[in-house]
Design a protein around this motif. Structure first.
Motif, PDB file in Angstrom:
ATOM      1  N   ASP A 194       0.825  -1.212   0.000  1.00  0.00           N
ATOM      2  CA  ASP A 194       0.000   0.000   0.000  1.00  0.00           C
ATOM      3  C   ASP A 194       0.858   1.261   0.000  1.00  0.00           C
ATOM      4  O   ASP A 194       0.545   2.235  -0.682  1.00  0.00           O
ATOM      5  CB  ASP A 194      -0.946   0.015   1.207  1.00  0.00           C
ATOM      6  CG  ASP A 194      -2.075  -0.983   1.074  1.00  0.00           C
ATOM      7  OD1 ASP A 194      -2.387  -1.413  -0.059  1.00  0.00           O
ATOM      8  OD2 ASP A 194      -2.667  -1.341   2.115  1.00  0.00           O
ATOM      9  N   ARG A 237       2.362   1.623  -3.460  1.00  0.00           N
ATOM     10  CA  ARG A 237       1.308   2.059  -4.378  1.00  0.00           C
ATOM     11  C   ARG A 237       1.026   3.557  -4.199  1.00  0.00           C
ATOM     12  O   ARG A 237       0.902   4.300  -5.166  1.00  0.00           O
ATOM     13  CB  ARG A 237       0.024   1.254  -4.134  1.00  0.00           C
ATOM     14  CG  ARG A 237      -1.097   1.581  -5.102  1.00  0.00           C
ATOM     15  CD  ARG A 237      -2.354   0.749  -4.837  1.00  0.00           C
ATOM     16  NE  ARG A 237      -2.095  -0.671  -5.019  1.00  0.00           N
ATOM     17  CZ  ARG A 237      -1.940  -1.560  -4.012  1.00  0.00           C
ATOM     18  NH1 ARG A 237      -2.021  -1.162  -2.763  1.00  0.00           N
ATOM     19  NH2 ARG A 237      -1.706  -2.823  -4.262  1.00  0.00           N
ATOM     20  N   GLU A 238       0.955   4.004  -2.947  1.00  0.00           N
ATOM     21  CA  GLU A 238       0.696   5.415  -2.662  1.00  0.00           C
ATOM     22  C   GLU A 238       1.812   6.307  -3.206  1.00  0.00           C
ATOM     23  O   GLU A 238       1.545   7.339  -3.834  1.00  0.00           O
ATOM     24  CB  GLU A 238       0.566   5.630  -1.152  1.00  0.00           C
ATOM     25  CG  GLU A 238       0.335   7.075  -0.762  1.00  0.00           C
ATOM     26  CD  GLU A 238       0.344   7.294   0.739  1.00  0.00           C
ATOM     27  OE1 GLU A 238       0.511   8.457   1.138  1.00  0.00           O
ATOM     28  OE2 GLU A 238       0.195   6.326   1.503  1.00  0.00           O
ATOM     29  N   ASN A 290      -2.563  -4.542  -8.679  1.00  0.00           N
ATOM     30  CA  ASN A 290      -2.054  -5.218  -7.487  1.00  0.00           C
ATOM     31  C   ASN A 290      -0.938  -6.196  -7.826  1.00  0.00           C
ATOM     32  O   ASN A 290       0.052  -6.289  -7.101  1.00  0.00           O
ATOM     33  CB  ASN A 290      -3.185  -5.947  -6.760  1.00  0.00           C
ATOM     34  CG  ASN A 290      -4.123  -4.986  -6.066  1.00  0.00           C
ATOM     35  OD1 ASN A 290      -3.770  -3.844  -5.812  1.00  0.00           O
ATOM     36  ND2 ASN A 290      -5.311  -5.450  -5.761  1.00  0.00           N
TER      37      ASN A 290
END
Length: 146
Positions: A103, A106-107, A118
């Motif tokens: 996460d 990804r951010e 994903n």
């Protein structure tokens, strides 16, 4: 003649494509400014233009992949200090857990305007994650940069 391995060149190509948000096969000064902003680098317009000038060897106002590669190739052989590595790691480790999660990766990537599936994020993590716990530790990050 390039000193990069084919996998290093592929990594640079992937980074270049992340920065080239409009898919034009070049990085404009606006895209470079967006990259600085996403990396939380407070660069003035003159600093962005100086970076462009340094990279844009043919003076066309855009950074081609070959120009990008010429500048970034040096980074593959640069030795980072422990403080530099810690600073970069902390930039990704938003929750200060001591790990970079999918996460968080990804951010960070979304801040520069790229969205990854994903599976792509998981593949990036897996390439660095030596103990297979699904996240990147500082030691694994050090291995990536040293």
């Amino acid at each position: 003649m390039s000193k990069l391995s084919s996998s290093q060149e592929r990594e640079l190509r992937e980074a270049f494509e992340i920065f080239d948000k409009d898919g034009s096969n070049s990085i404009s000064s606006k895209e470079l400014r967006d990259v600085f902003r996403a990396l939380e680098i407070n660069a003035s317009e003159s600093q962005v233009q100086a970076a462009m000038k340094q990279m844009d060897r043919n003076g066309d106002g855009e950074i081609s992949f070959s120009e990008f590669k010429r500048v970034m190739e040096v980074q593959f052989y640069r030795k980072y200090t422990n403080d530099e590595i810690r600073c970069i790691f902390d930039h990704f480790d938003r929750d200060n857990s001591g790990f970079i999660t999918a996460d968080e990766l990804r951010e960070a990537l979304s801040k520069i305007g790229k969205t990854f599936r994903n599976e792509e994020i998981e593949r990036m993590i897996k390439a660095i994650d030596k103990d297979n716990d699904g996240r990147i530790s500082i030691n694994e990050f050090v291995e990536l940069l040293k």
